[in-house]
Design a protein around this motif. Structure first.
Motif, PDB file in Angstrom:
ATOM      1  N   ASN A 132       0.834  -1.193   0.000  1.00  0.00           N
ATOM      2  CA  ASN A 132       0.000   0.000   0.000  1.00  0.00           C
ATOM      3  C   ASN A 132       0.876   1.253   0.000  1.00  0.00           C
ATOM      4  OD1 ASN A 132      -2.240   1.584   0.045  1.00  0.00           O
ATOM      5  ND2 ASN A 132      -2.659   1.298   2.226  1.00  0.00           N
ATOM      6  N   VAL A 133       1.543   1.477  -1.111  1.00  0.00           N
ATOM      7  CA  VAL A 133       2.458   2.607  -1.298  1.00  0.00           C
ATOM      8  C   VAL A 133       2.150   3.222  -2.657  1.00  0.00           C
ATOM      9  CG1 VAL A 133       4.292   1.507   0.085  1.00  0.00           C
ATOM     10  CG2 VAL A 133       4.233   1.153  -2.406  1.00  0.00           C
ATOM     11  N   PRO A 134       2.637   4.437  -2.909  1.00  0.00           N
ATOM     12  CA  PRO A 134       2.430   5.000  -4.243  1.00  0.00           C
ATOM     13  C   PRO A 134       3.076   4.117  -5.322  1.00  0.00           C
ATOM     14  CG  PRO A 134       3.117   6.699  -2.698  1.00  0.00           C
ATOM     15  CD  PRO A 134       3.288   5.383  -1.985  1.00  0.00           C
ATOM     16  N   HIS A 135       2.383   3.973  -6.445  1.00  0.00           N
ATOM     17  CA  HIS A 135       2.855   3.096  -7.509  1.00  0.00           C
ATOM     18  C   HIS A 135       3.287   3.892  -8.727  1.00  0.00           C
ATOM     19  CE1 HIS A 135       1.295  -0.215  -5.203  1.00  0.00           C
ATOM     20  NE2 HIS A 135       0.099   0.337  -5.169  1.00  0.00           N
ATOM     21  N   GLY A 136       4.376   3.467  -9.324  1.00  0.00           N
ATOM     22  CA  GLY A 136       4.779   4.034 -10.608  1.00  0.00           C
ATOM     23  C   GLY A 136       3.888   3.521 -11.728  1.00  0.00           C
ATOM     24  N   ALA A 191      10.560  -5.906 -10.907  1.00  0.00           N
ATOM     25  CA  ALA A 191      11.240  -4.612 -10.872  1.00  0.00           C
ATOM     26  C   ALA A 191      10.329  -3.473 -10.441  1.00  0.00           C
ATOM     27  CB  ALA A 191      11.862  -4.307 -12.235  1.00  0.00           C
ATOM     28  N   SER A 192       9.083  -3.460 -10.898  1.00  0.00           N
ATOM     29  CA  SER A 192       8.231  -2.315 -10.538  1.00  0.00           C
ATOM     30  C   SER A 192       7.859  -2.360  -9.060  1.00  0.00           C
ATOM     31  CB  SER A 192       6.983  -2.242 -11.427  1.00  0.00           C
ATOM     32  OG  SER A 192       6.104  -3.313 -11.180  1.00  0.00           O
ATOM     33  N   GLN A 193       7.644  -3.574  -8.519  1.00  0.00           N
ATOM     34  CA  GLN A 193       7.340  -3.672  -7.095  1.00  0.00           C
ATOM     35  C   GLN A 193       8.567  -3.263  -6.258  1.00  0.00           C
ATOM     36  OE1 GLN A 193       6.635  -6.262  -9.279  1.00  0.00           O
ATOM     37  NE2 GLN A 193       4.437  -5.931  -9.392  1.00  0.00           N
ATOM     38  N   ILE A 194       9.738  -3.765  -6.641  1.00  0.00           N
ATOM     39  CA  ILE A 194      10.958  -3.422  -5.893  1.00  0.00           C
ATOM     40  C   ILE A 194      11.170  -1.912  -5.901  1.00  0.00           C
ATOM     41  CG2 ILE A 194      13.486  -3.616  -5.941  1.00  0.00           C
ATOM     42  CD1 ILE A 194      13.103  -6.548  -6.929  1.00  0.00           C
ATOM     43  N   MET A 195      11.009  -1.286  -7.052  1.00  0.00           N
ATOM     44  CA  MET A 195      11.241   0.162  -7.129  1.00  0.00           C
ATOM     45  C   MET A 195      10.186   0.938  -6.347  1.00  0.00           C
ATOM     46  SD  MET A 195      14.089   0.231  -8.664  1.00  0.00           S
ATOM     47  CE  MET A 195      14.189   2.016  -8.464  1.00  0.00           C
ATOM     48  N   ASP A 196       8.906   0.579  -6.504  1.00  0.00           N
ATOM     49  CA  ASP A 196       7.853   1.248  -5.722  1.00  0.00           C
ATOM     50  C   ASP A 196       8.188   1.213  -4.232  1.00  0.00           C
ATOM     51  OD1 ASP A 196       6.239   1.786  -7.918  1.00  0.00           O
ATOM     52  OD2 ASP A 196       4.709   0.287  -7.438  1.00  0.00           O
ATOM     53  N   ASN A 197       8.582   0.034  -3.747  1.00  0.00           N
ATOM     54  CA  ASN A 197       8.809  -0.136  -2.317  1.00  0.00           C
ATOM     55  C   ASN A 197      10.074   0.568  -1.844  1.00  0.00           C
ATOM     56  OD1 ASN A 197       6.492  -1.719  -1.587  1.00  0.00           O
ATOM     57  ND2 ASN A 197       7.384  -3.423  -2.723  1.00  0.00           N
ATOM     58  N   LEU A 198      11.155   0.457  -2.608  1.00  0.00           N
ATOM     59  CA  LEU A 198      12.400   1.135  -2.214  1.00  0.00           C
ATOM     60  C   LEU A 198      12.206   2.653  -2.213  1.00  0.00           C
ATOM     61  CD1 LEU A 198      15.136  -0.881  -4.171  1.00  0.00           C
ATOM     62  CD2 LEU A 198      14.747  -0.904  -1.684  1.00  0.00           C
ATOM     63  N   ILE A 199      11.465   3.159  -3.190  1.00  0.00           N
ATOM     64  CA  ILE A 199      11.221   4.605  -3.255  1.00  0.00           C
ATOM     65  C   ILE A 199      10.336   5.028  -2.084  1.00  0.00           C
ATOM     66  CG2 ILE A 199      10.081   6.431  -4.598  1.00  0.00           C
ATOM     67  CD1 ILE A 199      11.051   4.867  -7.160  1.00  0.00           C
TER      68      ILE A 199
ATOM     69  N   SER B 225      -2.649  -5.583  -6.275  1.00  0.00           N
ATOM     70  CA  SER B 225      -2.908  -4.666  -5.163  1.00  0.00           C
ATOM     71  C   SER B 225      -2.306  -5.247  -3.898  1.00  0.00           C
ATOM     72  CB  SER B 225      -4.416  -4.484  -4.962  1.00  0.00           C
ATOM     73  OG  SER B 225      -4.956  -5.624  -4.303  1.00  0.00           O
ATOM     74  N   SER B 226      -2.444  -4.504  -2.804  1.00  0.00           N
ATOM     75  CA  SER B 226      -1.877  -4.968  -1.531  1.00  0.00           C
ATOM     76  C   SER B 226      -2.665  -6.144  -0.958  1.00  0.00           C
ATOM     77  CB  SER B 226      -1.811  -3.812  -0.531  1.00  0.00           C
ATOM     78  OG  SER B 226      -3.092  -3.263  -0.342  1.00  0.00           O
ATOM     79  N   MET B 227      -3.738  -6.566  -1.643  1.00  0.00           N
ATOM     80  CA  MET B 227      -4.409  -7.805  -1.242  1.00  0.00           C
ATOM     81  C   MET B 227      -3.586  -9.030  -1.621  1.00  0.00           C
ATOM     82  SD  MET B 227      -8.365  -6.934  -2.259  1.00  0.00           S
ATOM     83  CE  MET B 227      -9.007  -8.537  -1.743  1.00  0.00           C
TER      84      MET B 227
END
Lengths: 378, 378
Positions: A132-136, A191-199, B225-227
């Protein structure tokens, strides 16, 4: 009055839902895999006619096989011991026939094989989850590559908020290995999940991540070009050196189409296996282009070729911020990476070295991206 | 000298390619399916231990099952008669265990089932292929929906050349059915291929296609999603009317983030099944917003509710260019669509009607999109 309209609509929805197009064969309510809070995982498979069902998972020691147990309803089950946080792959063998899990819709293709995946959280794989973080934004686009005389498909991650600012961003060019394509890092690499979370955690700077197709013989991933839905293969008829030669087409496309910082300090390049080789070559052949190199599970030439070494000398003389070499202890390329490092040492070519457990695996490559991205543009 | 560098690199590539991470279980060189020039299709499956292998395909008449034949190598084969051009789905049954085709990496998820697909060309399905034509961009983004009090995921097709002009484009909002999400039209519906091809042929105007998630209870498709990676279901706890009520959030997002023509003449909305219901409701509840409606395999209320009918009267009074109703002769909703049409006839509400063969299927919905898009914005 309004209520009756809504009621009519609810009934309509339900009848649509109940009768909607059924996929061939019907469905059951079996949940598989089920990841429990204690990090054990239960698998379930309905196969009442089978005499033997086994599961094979990449967390298992060789020979990577365990028996499943049949219950009275014809459902075979298996529960793991507690697993370390990671993204895992597995298959079932029903009377020795290898199959995917029909109750798990999450599958990833690696070359010509499609395999079920699941994630165990509470550790490093939290970076691979959608949180639940902002997504690219992830876009599949086509760009013009005059050097390859074709249009080519490319996957581009723009960071959260990219569309809502006038800010310019740095760029990581992220390259796949042999058998991969522009879908590899976004699917297998998360990659998109890793970047979303690291950011979101403030560990990585917001940046674009540009995932190219490193097979110059291809316009796009299998199924995504006019070659149609053919069977993918490791044997792509690439022209050696063409990826390196034509990489400026990619940079030009990105820098003329996106709000990015177009200088060496704001360009990074990294890749795994063949893409690590591409990273070494692109960065030494365009030696004043990138300040950050990530070489994952790949060696450069260690044979003392003078012309080759001259390009490395030039790269060293121009200077850069980080040349990061990562490899697993059991990687089949470990000795060649060691030989390449010895040459760099002899040349006084500065690099940082990360030796991990494991081998030539996406588990390692996800780790390497998770560690490499936070070191960039700081 | 340069040749020896290239040679070294070729050798490195080949050794990487030969040893690269193997997916669990190994691979074979079996090609399946093989679509022949005469439009017959051969399927092959290695299952040396199986006693019986059947194939079930959606082109087959009931009971949709045919025996495969085993050869000396343990490979079971089956060849169809010539098939009409279409996108088809199929499964194997190995000793009555239903499985996907391990040699076909092309799979599409429909609700909780993942099924292999293939395309037979030389006809209408040429629109579903990736052809050698300019390609649009497909982006997965997140937008803010204050009405749902959440960020939500959305799939957006921008037409070829969108990024290279200053032109403003019209927009088609394209809605999925129950059990679907923002991935449905792009995957099952082949929307980006259909639009690329129709635009290239000059049959459709370049337009954006905006594919929303019509389940207000969801932020995004399963796994996005975060689900987490849960098992998808038809039973989503949607609040009736919420999709209709919050649709202006989508329009606002598109019109403030994309170069589009923001007027009624340049907005179309269409949907299948539940999304057809949404189309009827959104267009009558926001009656001066869209000039083009596409109602695929879905009825509106036919019960003579006065408040409901008043909104239709208003929509009629405001005027529009096209209200297109399409349904298959064997659709389970056929009679309800007929009843809804009777009401519209009685009201003098103008619409065009397209009655096709077949039922409540993606085969029809791909057809309907292929026919509807060319009628827009002309």
């Amino acid at each position: 009055m309004k209520k009756s309209i809504i009621l009519t609509f609810i009934i309509a929805l339900w009848s649509i839902a109940s009768f909607a197009q059924q996929a061939l064969g019907g469905a059951t309510n079996i949940i598989s895999p089920e990841v429990h809070n204690n990090q054990t995982v239960t698998f379930r498979l309905l196969a009442p006619n089978a005499k033997e069902v086994k599961i094979s998972g990449d967390w298992m020691p060789a020979p990577r096989s365990a028996d499943m147990t049949k219950n009275a309803d014809g459902i075979w089950t298996y529960t793991t011991s507690a697993l370390a946080s990671d993204l895992y792959m597995y298959s079932f063998f029903v009377d020795r026939f290898k199959t995917t899990d029909p109750n798990n819709v999450y599958l990833i293709r690696d070359v010509a094989t499609v395999t079920n995946v699941f994630i165990v959280g509470n550790g490093k794989a939290d970076l691979y989850q959608v949180n639940n973080v902002p997504h690219g934004t992830v876009a599949r686009r086509w760009y013009d590559s005059p050097g390859n005389n074709k249009k080519r498909r490319i996957t581009i991650y723009t960071p959260p908020n990219y569309e809502n600012t006038n800010e310019k961003y740095p760029v990581l060019y992220l390259l796949h290995g042999a058998g991969g394509d522009e879908e590899a890092w976004i699917a297998l690499g998360r990659a998109s999940q890793i970047m979303d979370n690291l950011i979101a955690q403030g560990k990585a700077k917001p940046m674009l991540v540009v995932m190219t197709n490193g097979n110059n013989a291809q316009e796009a991933a299998p199924g995504e070009s006019s070659m149609g839905m053919y069977k993918p293969s490791m044997q792509v008829a690439n022209t050696p050196g063409k990826m390196e030669e034509t990489f400026p087409d990619v940079i030009k496309f990105i820098e003329s189409n996106y709000r990015v910082k177009a200088d060496k300090a704001n360009r990074a390049i990294a890749g795994l296996s063949m893409g690590g080789g591409h990273t070494i070559n692109i960065s030494r052949l365009h030696p004043n282009t990138f300040d950050y190199m990530g070489v994952f599970s790949a060696p450069g030439a260690a044979d003392g070729n003078a012309e080759y070494d001259k390009t490395l000398e030039q790269q060293k003389a121009n200077g850069f911020k980080l040349y990061w070499i990562a490899v697993g202890k059991t990687d089949f390329l470990f000795d060649r990476v060691t030989a390449y490092r010895a040459k760099l040492d002899q040349m006084g070519f500065p690099y940082k070295y990360r030796e991990s457990e494991g081998g030539h695996t996406w588990t390692n490559w996800r780790d390497y991206l998770s560690e490499f991205a936070p070191m960039l543009f700081k």
